[in-house]
Design a protein around this motif. Structure first.
Motif, PDB file in Angstrom:
ATOM      1  N   TYR A 172      -9.583 -44.083  21.225  1.00 55.26           N
ATOM      2  CA  TYR A 172      -9.308 -42.707  20.817  1.00 55.26           C
ATOM      3  C   TYR A 172      -9.859 -42.483  19.410  1.00 55.26           C
ATOM      4  CZ  TYR A 172      -5.969 -42.490  24.692  1.00 55.26           C
ATOM      5  OH  TYR A 172      -5.386 -42.508  25.936  1.00 55.26           O
ATOM      6  N   VAL A 173     -10.329 -41.268  19.160  1.00 54.18           N
ATOM      7  CA  VAL A 173     -10.832 -40.923  17.843  1.00 54.18           C
ATOM      8  C   VAL A 173      -9.794 -40.055  17.135  1.00 54.18           C
ATOM      9  CG1 VAL A 173     -12.184 -38.967  18.769  1.00 54.18           C
ATOM     10  CG2 VAL A 173     -12.730 -39.913  16.520  1.00 54.18           C
ATOM     11  N   PHE A 174      -9.427 -40.472  15.932  1.00 49.97           N
ATOM     12  CA  PHE A 174      -8.503 -39.740  15.069  1.00 49.97           C
ATOM     13  C   PHE A 174      -9.299 -39.091  13.937  1.00 49.97           C
ATOM     14  CE2 PHE A 174      -5.886 -42.742  17.232  1.00 49.97           C
ATOM     15  CZ  PHE A 174      -4.578 -42.306  17.185  1.00 49.97           C
ATOM     16  N   PHE A 175      -8.906 -37.903  13.528  1.00 49.79           N
ATOM     17  CA  PHE A 175      -9.529 -37.264  12.375  1.00 49.79           C
ATOM     18  C   PHE A 175      -8.544 -36.293  11.757  1.00 49.79           C
ATOM     19  CE2 PHE A 175     -10.348 -34.489  15.875  1.00 49.79           C
ATOM     20  CZ  PHE A 175     -10.375 -33.201  15.369  1.00 49.79           C
ATOM     21  N   ARG A 199      -5.969 -36.357  17.641  1.00 49.72           N
ATOM     22  CA  ARG A 199      -6.417 -37.486  18.464  1.00 49.72           C
ATOM     23  C   ARG A 199      -7.102 -36.947  19.707  1.00 49.72           C
ATOM     24  NH1 ARG A 199      -3.095 -41.954  22.016  1.00 49.72           N
ATOM     25  NH2 ARG A 199      -2.449 -40.036  23.074  1.00 49.72           N
ATOM     26  N   LEU A 200      -8.303 -37.467  19.976  1.00 52.93           N
ATOM     27  CA  LEU A 200      -9.092 -37.045  21.127  1.00 52.93           C
ATOM     28  C   LEU A 200      -9.671 -38.255  21.846  1.00 52.93           C
ATOM     29  CD1 LEU A 200     -11.194 -34.174  19.505  1.00 52.93           C
ATOM     30  CD2 LEU A 200      -9.206 -33.872  20.998  1.00 52.93           C
ATOM     31  N   HIS A 201     -10.042 -38.058  23.113  1.00 52.81           N
ATOM     32  CA  HIS A 201     -10.949 -39.000  23.758  1.00 52.81           C
ATOM     33  C   HIS A 201     -12.299 -38.926  23.036  1.00 52.81           C
ATOM     34  CE1 HIS A 201      -8.510 -40.219  27.186  1.00 52.81           C
ATOM     35  NE2 HIS A 201      -8.166 -38.947  27.396  1.00 52.81           N
ATOM     36  N   ASP A 202     -13.118 -39.932  23.225  1.00 54.15           N
ATOM     37  CA  ASP A 202     -14.392 -39.968  22.492  1.00 54.15           C
ATOM     38  C   ASP A 202     -15.340 -38.844  22.878  1.00 54.15           C
ATOM     39  OD1 ASP A 202     -15.126 -40.878  25.005  1.00 54.15           O
ATOM     40  OD2 ASP A 202     -15.996 -42.769  24.303  1.00 54.15           O
ATOM     41  N   ASP A 203     -15.101 -38.179  24.007  1.00 58.15           N
ATOM     42  CA  ASP A 203     -15.958 -37.063  24.416  1.00 58.15           C
ATOM     43  C   ASP A 203     -15.342 -35.710  24.076  1.00 58.15           C
ATOM     44  OD1 ASP A 203     -13.900 -36.950  26.240  1.00 58.15           O
ATOM     45  OD2 ASP A 203     -15.169 -37.155  28.024  1.00 58.15           O
ATOM     46  N   GLY A 204     -14.224 -35.710  23.360  1.00 53.63           N
ATOM     47  CA  GLY A 204     -13.601 -34.469  22.932  1.00 53.63           C
ATOM     48  C   GLY A 204     -12.453 -33.995  23.800  1.00 53.63           C
ATOM     49  N   ARG A 205     -12.214 -34.646  24.920  1.00 56.03           N
ATOM     50  CA  ARG A 205     -11.083 -34.249  25.761  1.00 56.03           C
ATOM     51  C   ARG A 205      -9.764 -34.591  25.072  1.00 56.03           C
ATOM     52  NH1 ARG A 205     -10.620 -37.503  29.890  1.00 56.03           N
ATOM     53  NH2 ARG A 205     -12.155 -38.999  29.045  1.00 56.03           N
ATOM     54  N   PRO A 207      -6.189 -36.142  25.115  1.00 57.03           N
ATOM     55  CA  PRO A 207      -5.432 -37.105  25.924  1.00 57.03           C
ATOM     56  C   PRO A 207      -4.171 -36.472  26.505  1.00 57.03           C
ATOM     57  CG  PRO A 207      -6.116 -38.090  23.842  1.00 57.03           C
ATOM     58  CD  PRO A 207      -6.419 -36.627  23.737  1.00 57.03           C
ATOM     59  N   LYS A 208      -3.868 -36.807  27.749  1.00 54.78           N
ATOM     60  CA  LYS A 208      -2.720 -36.207  28.413  1.00 54.78           C
ATOM     61  C   LYS A 208      -1.400 -36.609  27.766  1.00 54.78           C
ATOM     62  CE  LYS A 208      -4.989 -35.837  32.927  1.00 54.78           C
ATOM     63  NZ  LYS A 208      -4.959 -36.258  34.361  1.00 54.78           N
ATOM     64  N   ASP A 209      -1.385 -37.752  27.052  1.00 55.08           N
ATOM     65  CA  ASP A 209      -0.142 -38.200  26.436  1.00 55.08           C
ATOM     66  C   ASP A 209      -0.049 -37.846  24.959  1.00 55.08           C
ATOM     67  OD1 ASP A 209      -2.107 -39.960  25.596  1.00 55.08           O
ATOM     68  OD2 ASP A 209      -0.839 -41.750  25.783  1.00 55.08           O
ATOM     69  N   ASN A 210      -0.927 -36.944  24.469  1.00 57.32           N
ATOM     70  CA  ASN A 210      -0.729 -36.424  23.116  1.00 57.32           C
ATOM     71  C   ASN A 210       0.652 -35.764  23.042  1.00 57.32           C
ATOM     72  OD1 ASN A 210      -3.109 -37.278  21.977  1.00 57.32           O
ATOM     73  ND2 ASN A 210      -3.859 -35.241  21.458  1.00 57.32           N
ATOM     74  N   PRO A 211       1.298 -35.806  21.886  1.00 58.52           N
ATOM     75  CA  PRO A 211       2.719 -35.427  21.828  1.00 58.52           C
ATOM     76  C   PRO A 211       3.043 -33.973  22.135  1.00 58.52           C
ATOM     77  CG  PRO A 211       1.829 -35.799  19.622  1.00 58.52           C
ATOM     78  CD  PRO A 211       0.809 -36.298  20.591  1.00 58.52           C
ATOM     79  N   PHE A 212       2.072 -33.067  21.973  1.00 55.48           N
ATOM     80  CA  PHE A 212       2.392 -31.655  22.154  1.00 55.48           C
ATOM     81  C   PHE A 212       1.691 -31.031  23.364  1.00 55.48           C
ATOM     82  CE2 PHE A 212       2.674 -32.716  17.614  1.00 55.48           C
ATOM     83  CZ  PHE A 212       4.057 -32.600  17.478  1.00 55.48           C
ATOM     84  N   VAL A 213       1.101 -31.868  24.193  1.00 57.01           N
ATOM     85  CA  VAL A 213       0.463 -31.372  25.413  1.00 57.01           C
ATOM     86  C   VAL A 213       1.518 -30.714  26.310  1.00 57.01           C
ATOM     87  CG1 VAL A 213      -0.647 -32.082  27.572  1.00 57.01           C
ATOM     88  CG2 VAL A 213      -1.474 -32.981  25.389  1.00 57.01           C
ATOM     89  N   ASN A 217       2.547 -22.639  22.409  1.00 55.66           N
ATOM     90  CA  ASN A 217       2.261 -22.340  21.003  1.00 55.66           C
ATOM     91  C   ASN A 217       2.023 -23.597  20.171  1.00 55.66           C
ATOM     92  OD1 ASN A 217       2.597 -19.500  21.408  1.00 55.66           O
ATOM     93  ND2 ASN A 217       4.817 -19.799  21.321  1.00 55.66           N
ATOM     94  N   THR A 218       1.266 -24.514  20.727  1.00 52.52           N
ATOM     95  CA  THR A 218       0.872 -25.710  19.986  1.00 52.52           C
ATOM     96  C   THR A 218      -0.611 -25.979  20.204  1.00 52.52           C
ATOM     97  OG1 THR A 218       1.335 -27.247  21.810  1.00 52.52           O
ATOM     98  CG2 THR A 218       3.149 -26.764  20.286  1.00 52.52           C
ATOM     99  N   ARG A 219      -1.184 -26.760  19.285  1.00 54.75           N
ATOM    100  CA  ARG A 219      -2.543 -27.258  19.458  1.00 54.75           C
ATOM    101  C   ARG A 219      -2.433 -28.635  20.097  1.00 54.75           C
ATOM    102  NH1 ARG A 219      -5.837 -22.886  18.779  1.00 54.75           N
ATOM    103  NH2 ARG A 219      -5.425 -21.833  16.797  1.00 54.75           N
ATOM    104  N   PRO A 220      -2.830 -28.786  21.355  1.00 55.22           N
ATOM    105  CA  PRO A 220      -2.592 -30.051  22.058  1.00 55.22           C
ATOM    106  C   PRO A 220      -3.348 -31.242  21.480  1.00 55.22           C
ATOM    107  CG  PRO A 220      -3.948 -28.563  23.380  1.00 55.22           C
ATOM    108  CD  PRO A 220      -3.427 -27.759  22.245  1.00 55.22           C
ATOM    109  N   ALA A 221      -4.374 -31.007  20.686  1.00 58.68           N
ATOM    110  CA  ALA A 221      -5.088 -32.122  20.057  1.00 58.68           C
ATOM    111  C   ALA A 221      -4.301 -32.734  18.905  1.00 58.68           C
ATOM    112  CB  ALA A 221      -6.446 -31.659  19.553  1.00 58.68           C
TER     113      ALA A 221
END
Length: 380
Positions: A172-175, A199-205, A207-213, A217-221
């Motif tokens: 996973y890529v963090f920024f 946090r994203l997959h390396d192609d920008g998707r 992740p389904k287990d991100n905390p706010f998915v 009214n949240t940014r799922p990334a």
């Protein structure tokens, strides 16, 4: 932890009475037999603000210059022509071309990742964006550039972009994106970008287990929030956890271990004050908000960080190295598991340290504003 931090602040206040340039709390690491054995030698000049560095498998080094240029160091020399093919970059204030890292499987897929202040999207101004691209060494050019994420709501404010990048052991890529100068809105609001670590997959998707998915009214990334301006990020070589540091206001620079869904408190809690000396908040802790693993008061303006794993520096191995923009030195920090236990300053007068990289040759490379790229080497 709170009693430790209160003790640190008291110790800092006492030290400030005896020194005009003391920015340390806690135990000092004895460097008499380690740091003094090395010197910082300039290897290239010509990069104004070397915000990020990464090294290719063939030993070429790519350096971002915040003014909007990507530079190549080949065979120890700075190639005269900047790398071509960059996406649009808005350089101004604290914005421009920022961090750069290689994908962990770069040898197989050729992807490198960059952050920059991008004008793309609606509205006047710009915001932090994460891109990936491939590097053509023969043409000294990027190709296949694609945006993976961009902070929405462009703004004309020129500060607090973040923005560092790190990969974890799972790919996973963090920024980070800083609060963009809107501290009272963005860091605590999960519906908008800014003041977050993503946090994203390396192609920008996402992740389904991100905390706010799946939450409204949240940014799922978003992976963590309540950040001010994180300008350091590194993976712990043993635990695999992502560590970050961020600029506080006047006082209160922090080191944090990034945890899923955690609120790091800015600006509700802080150990700093406004630059004018007035109070931001009377709170340094609050239920549901994470305490920093370490903080500096007064601020050192940290930038860049790396865990030292090289045999070139046996006394530093396993420690954390951070640059100080404000005081023009490096900070070596003792680490015990998930805790920072001590620190010391090194290479006083080296300049405004912007970035740090451990090279393939095992040496540490330091990017200095206006001072080029330096390599830390044993004294002759």
């Amino acid at each position: 932890m709170l009693s430790k931090l209160k003790h640190i602040t008291l110790a800092s206040s006492i030290m400030m009475l005896s020194s005009a340039c003391v920015a340390f709390q806690g135990p000092e690491i004895d460097l008499a037999e380690s740091g003094n054995r090395y010197t910082a030698s300039t290897i290239v000049k010509g990069v104004e603000v070397p915000w990020g560095m990464t090294q290719l498998p063939n030993s070429d080094i790519l350096v971002t210059d915040r003014k909007g240029e990507l530079r190549l160091i080949r065979e120890g020399k700075l190639v005269e022509q900047p790398v071509q093919g960059l996406p649009p970059v808005v350089a101004g204030g604290q914005g421009g071309l920022l961090d750069i890292v290689l994908h962990p499987d770069y040898g197989k897929n050729g992807w490198l990742y960059m952050t920059m202040s991008s004008p793309e999207g609606e509205g006047e101004g710009n915001n932090t964006a994460l891109y990936r691209a491939k590097f053509d060494g023969e043409k000294v050019s990027l190709k296949d550039a694609e945006m993976l994420y961009k902070g929405s709501d462009n703004t004309t404010k020129r500060h607090h972009y973040g923005s560092r990048i790190a990969f974890d052991n799972n790919g996973y890529v963090f920024f980070s994106i800083g609060d963009r100068g809107e501290r009272d809105v963005k860091p605590q609001d999960l519906s908008i970008d800014g003041g977050k670590v993503y946090r994203l997959h390396d192609d920008g998707r996402v992740p389904k287990d991100n905390p706010f998915v799946g939450q409204e009214n949240t940014r799922p990334a978003t992976y963590s929030y309540g950040h001010r301006n994180p300008q350091g990020m590194a993976k712990h070589p043993e635990t695999g956890k992502i560590w970050s540091h961020e600029h506080g206001p006047r006082g209160g620079d922090e080191i944090n271990i990034i945890k899923k869904g955690v609120n790091y408190g800015w600006p509700v809690i802080t150990y700093g004050v406004n630059y004018s000396g007035t109070s931001i908040t009377d709170l340094t802790e609050k239920p549901g908000m994470e305490q920093p693993d370490w903080y500096w008061d007064p601020s050192i303006a940290p930038s860049g960080m790396v865990f030292v794993t090289s045999d070139k520096y046996p006394e530093w191995k396993g420690k954390l190295l951070i640059g100080s923009l404000k005081f023009h030195y490096l900070v070596l920090m003792d680490v015990d598991g998930d805790k920072v236990t001590g620190q010391s300053k090194m290479f006083e007068g080296i300049g405004r340290v912007r970035s740090i990289m451990q090279g393939l040759d095992g040496y540490l490379y330091v990017g200095v504003d206006g001072g080029g790229i330096k390599r830390i080497e044993p004294k002759a």
